[in-house]
Write a protein that holds these residues in place. Structure first.
Motif, PDB file in Angstrom:
ATOM      1  N   GLY A 299       0.814  -1.206   0.000  1.00  0.00           N
ATOM      2  CA  GLY A 299       0.000   0.000   0.000  1.00  0.00           C
ATOM      3  C   GLY A 299       0.842   1.247   0.000  1.00  0.00           C
ATOM      4  O   GLY A 299       1.834   1.344  -0.742  1.00  0.00           O
ATOM      5  N   ALA A 300       0.494   2.213   0.819  1.00  0.00           N
ATOM      6  CA  ALA A 300       1.208   3.497   0.876  1.00  0.00           C
ATOM      7  C   ALA A 300       2.440   3.354   1.755  1.00  0.00           C
ATOM      8  O   ALA A 300       2.526   3.894   2.861  1.00  0.00           O
ATOM      9  N   MET A 301       3.406   2.628   1.260  1.00  0.00           N
ATOM     10  CA  MET A 301       4.609   2.297   2.004  1.00  0.00           C
ATOM     11  C   MET A 301       5.636   1.764   1.025  1.00  0.00           C
ATOM     12  O   MET A 301       5.330   1.411  -0.108  1.00  0.00           O
ATOM     13  N   VAL A 302       6.869   1.714   1.454  1.00  0.00           N
ATOM     14  CA  VAL A 302       7.938   1.082   0.688  1.00  0.00           C
ATOM     15  C   VAL A 302       8.377  -0.146   1.479  1.00  0.00           C
ATOM     16  O   VAL A 302       8.871  -0.016   2.598  1.00  0.00           O
ATOM     17  N   PRO A 303       8.169  -1.336   0.928  1.00  0.00           N
ATOM     18  CA  PRO A 303       8.456  -2.558   1.690  1.00  0.00           C
ATOM     19  C   PRO A 303       9.909  -2.646   2.120  1.00  0.00           C
ATOM     20  O   PRO A 303      10.809  -2.060   1.517  1.00  0.00           O
ATOM     21  N   ASP A 304      10.123  -3.412   3.156  1.00  0.00           N
ATOM     22  CA  ASP A 304      11.450  -3.602   3.735  1.00  0.00           C
ATOM     23  C   ASP A 304      12.077  -4.858   3.152  1.00  0.00           C
ATOM     24  O   ASP A 304      11.415  -5.881   2.991  1.00  0.00           O
ATOM     25  N   GLU A 305      13.370  -4.789   2.842  1.00  0.00           N
ATOM     26  CA  GLU A 305      14.041  -5.942   2.238  1.00  0.00           C
ATOM     27  C   GLU A 305      14.605  -6.902   3.274  1.00  0.00           C
ATOM     28  O   GLU A 305      15.153  -7.954   2.935  1.00  0.00           O
ATOM     29  N   THR A 306      14.476  -6.574   4.562  1.00  0.00           N
ATOM     30  CA  THR A 306      15.019  -7.468   5.586  1.00  0.00           C
ATOM     31  C   THR A 306      14.062  -8.626   5.825  1.00  0.00           C
ATOM     32  O   THR A 306      12.858  -8.507   5.646  1.00  0.00           O
ATOM     33  N   PRO A 307      14.593  -9.787   6.259  1.00  0.00           N
ATOM     34  CA  PRO A 307      13.717 -10.942   6.527  1.00  0.00           C
ATOM     35  C   PRO A 307      12.861 -10.720   7.761  1.00  0.00           C
ATOM     36  O   PRO A 307      13.224  -9.943   8.662  1.00  0.00           O
ATOM     37  N   GLU A 308      11.714 -11.388   7.787  1.00  0.00           N
ATOM     38  CA  GLU A 308      10.856 -11.322   8.963  1.00  0.00           C
ATOM     39  C   GLU A 308      11.587 -11.911  10.163  1.00  0.00           C
ATOM     40  O   GLU A 308      12.224 -12.967  10.054  1.00  0.00           O
ATOM     41  N   PRO A 309      11.532 -11.253  11.310  1.00  0.00           N
ATOM     42  CA  PRO A 309      12.192 -11.805  12.497  1.00  0.00           C
ATOM     43  C   PRO A 309      11.459 -13.034  13.016  1.00  0.00           C
ATOM     44  O   PRO A 309      10.247 -13.175  12.834  1.00  0.00           O
ATOM     45  N   ASP A 310      12.181 -13.933  13.644  1.00  0.00           N
ATOM     46  CA  ASP A 310      11.567 -15.093  14.273  1.00  0.00           C
ATOM     47  C   ASP A 310      10.871 -14.655  15.558  1.00  0.00           C
ATOM     48  O   ASP A 310      11.397 -13.842  16.320  1.00  0.00           O
ATOM     49  N   ARG A 311       9.681 -15.193  15.776  1.00  0.00           N
ATOM     50  CA  ARG A 311       8.938 -14.884  16.994  1.00  0.00           C
ATOM     51  C   ARG A 311       8.708 -16.168  17.777  1.00  0.00           C
ATOM     52  O   ARG A 311       8.366 -17.200  17.197  1.00  0.00           O
TER      53      ARG A 311
END
Length: 607
Positions: free
Chosen positions: A448-460
């Motif tokens: 949407g109105a954002m620029v996606p992040d290229e970092t991997p999703e953190p483990d939770r």
């Protein structure tokens, strides 16, 4: 005046930038947000005033933050029952009878209170709709930007490339008039006429069960004050298995809503006040309590979402596009967030500072959140059936047999131990209704109105529905951290929002001010650069912001007017990308970000 049905007076056309249809929580939030942004608008509502019954009542932390941004959180707290009076979720036979189980609720238990306090400057509270809506309407009137017209029924609309023409009828006089607007917000609830005008309908089961809400006054402090809560759920032996008799606290401890299923086989007329009074007395287990019935409202349960939230220049919010069971209390809260997401985008498009494509991001961002809310509420409703199942209740049993099964809960026997274990497992599932912190606060827009992040999703290592995980990943709500400005304490949420784009960084000297000026030159949208760091100005006295910002001190986090992160840069080297980022977020012609890729320098600082 002549018969209005035959010769209705035709009034001149009204011209406003935005027409809002409906004055529920979604419509009034939209009106207040547009008022704060200086956007002239007209709100029309079919009925003569705001809600006259309690209806929705649970205000979660995200809604509290939105109303904080809109300047009415203090009024909310003044009239609401505070978080500590929401502390318990009780299962019982009757109010005066045997208690089956009790859970800590809404972040009040010792295992969760720290999570909730750390996550937001606002606490959950209980403010029923008939008290909330007048507060919002009063704030709109005081702002003097928009106009509220009650007793006005929306009939139809037609849109073209330049705007929308809507037909409205004054219900008192029968006078018909048209409203010409650039955009329309349909906040007219379930069975929305605005949504149907777009040729869209919700998808999913609607009206799959019938219920009756009875609003009444009675002093139940002797049964509630020692175990304060919003919900007290009765499972009375002899009832149809799965049916619950629910008491909802409206004003502690004298005003309540009694919620029951509308079962024709129950042997009483739910529209008969005397029969309902007897039903409430039976469910209380105490016929001596004086009861004053104020309203009886039949309604239906649905679990449905619209496949599209908008078409052209018309956008729908709230129950018009998502309808869910009352479990989790997500309906009102999701509706408020819908409007908050949409209105800053409308302001910028109307001002010519953003491309019309920005408005298309409303559906893309909010529809998945509506789907998540409806699914969670439906699953929570099904989880409630686990309580009678754990008790061993089954169709065909007598009331005496079910009372015997209940007695096993107190027995020091293998049967009693097994029954208690089954009940503990069933009540654990109810956590997803009363402590779904991740659903309430942790949702994130995937595009949407954002620029996606290229970092991997953190483990939770914790459940994302139960637990909120603070992050500055684009699309997420900005994490709360307590800051200090001189001797004044404020939240990160207080130094962002208010209709602005805000860039948070940790250095005074650096490239960010110049990058922000260049972004404003290209797009016409100002960016407020705010430093959080050592020395004068905003301080991070507890180090909380440093722990959750996920970028280096010389990096930056760009926050949208609605408090969601639009973009972040790991270090100051990403500053050169800011003008292109802003243009991309705004769908502005100045956008020059390579298609399909992230802007250089957007990667978050590894931790």
């Amino acid at each position: 005046m002549p018969d209005a049905d035959r010769t209705a007076e035709v009034a001149p056309e009204i011209r406003v930038p935005v027409l809002i249809v409906g004055a529920g929580p979604a419509g009034l939030t939209a009106s207040l947000a547009l008022s704060r942004y200086g956007v002239r608008h007209l709100l029309v509502h079919k009925y003569p005033g705001t809600a006259h019954t309690p209806r929705a009542h649970l205000i979660n932390q995200r809604t509290g933050e939105i109303l904080r941004d809109l300047g009415v959180a203090d009024r909310l707290r003044e009239h609401a029952a505070p978080s500590e009076l929401l502390a318990n979720h009780v299962f019982m036979t009757t109010f005066a009878g045997f208690e089956i189980a009790r859970l800590d609720a809404y972040g009040n238990g010792p295992a969760r209170v720290g999570d909730y306090r750390a996550a937001s400057p606002e606490t959950m509270c209980n403010l029923p709709q008939h008290l909330l809506e007048p507060l919002l309407a009063q704030a709109v009137e005081e702002a003097g930007v928009g106009e509220l017209r009650f007793g006005q029924e929306f009939r139809s609309l037609e849109q073209d490339e330049q705007g929308v023409t809507s037909v409205i009828v004054d219900r008192a006089s029968g006078r018909e008039y048209t409203v010409r607007s650039d955009y329309v917000i349909g906040a007219d609830g379930a069975r929305s006429r605005v949504l149907r005008q777009l040729g869209i309908d919700v998808e999913g089961p609607t009206g799959f069960a019938k219920a009756v809400s009875t609003w009444f006054e009675a002093d139940l402090s002797r049964y509630a004050a020692h175990r304060p809560g919003i919900l007290y759920m009765g499972t009375l032996p002899g009832d149809r298995v799965g049916d619950l008799r629910v008491f909802i606290s409206i004003r502690p401890w004298n005003e309540w809503v009694f919620l029951s299923t509308d079962d024709p086989a129950a042997g009483f007329d739910p529209n008969d006040p005397e029969a309902m009074r007897d039903r409430i007395h039976e469910s209380l287990g105490d016929s001596s309590v004086p009861i004053t019935i104020k309203n009886i409202s039949p309604w239906e349960l649905s679990s449905a979402v619209a496949p599209r939230y908008s078409s052209g220049r018309v956008f729908c919010v709230g129950d018009a596009v998502h309808q869910n069971p009352p479990t989790n209390g997500l309906g009102l809260n999701t509706a408020v967030a819908d409007s908050f997401n949409l209105c800053w985008k409308l302001r910028l498009v109307l001002a010519g500072q953003a491309g019309p494509e920005l408005l298309e991001t409303y559906h893309g961002e909010r529809q998945p959140i509506g789907r998540q809310a409806v699914d969670r509420a439906f699953r929570s409703m099904l989880d409630l059936h686990g309580i009678p199942e754990a008790l061993g209740f089954a169709e065909g049993q007598s009331a005496a047999e079910q009372w015997r099964l209940l007695g096993e809960l107190t027995e020091e026997s293998k049967e009693g131990e097994a029954r208690r274990a089954a009940l503990a497992a069933a009540t654990e599932r109810i956590e997803y209704q009363v402590n779904a912190h991740g659903v309430e606060l942790g949702y994130r827009y995937g595009s949407g109105a954002m620029v996606p992040d290229e970092t991997p999703e953190p483990d939770r290592d914790t459940d994302p529905e139960l637990f909120y995980h603070p992050t500055t990943r684009p699309g997420a709500r900005l994490p709360h951290a307590w800051l200090e400005n001189g001797r004044r304490r404020c939240s990160t949420l207080d130094v962002t929002g208010r209709g602005r784009f805000v860039l948070l960084t940790g250095t005074e000297d650096g490239p960010w001010h110049e990058a922000a000026r260049e972004a404003a030159r290209r797009t016409g949208v100002e960016i407020t650069v705010t430093r959080i760091g050592p020395g004068p100005g905003l301080r991070d006295p507890y180090g909380t912001w440093e722990r959750v910002r996920e970028v280096a001190a010389d990096g930056a986090v760009l926050v949208r007017p609605d408090g969601h992160v639009a973009w972040r840069a790991a270090t100051g080297e990403g500053a050169a990308a800011l003008p292109a980022v802003m243009a991309r977020v705004l769908c502005h012609p100045a956008a020059d970000v390579p298609a399909g890729g992230t802007t250089p320098g957007t990667a978050a600082h590894p931790r």
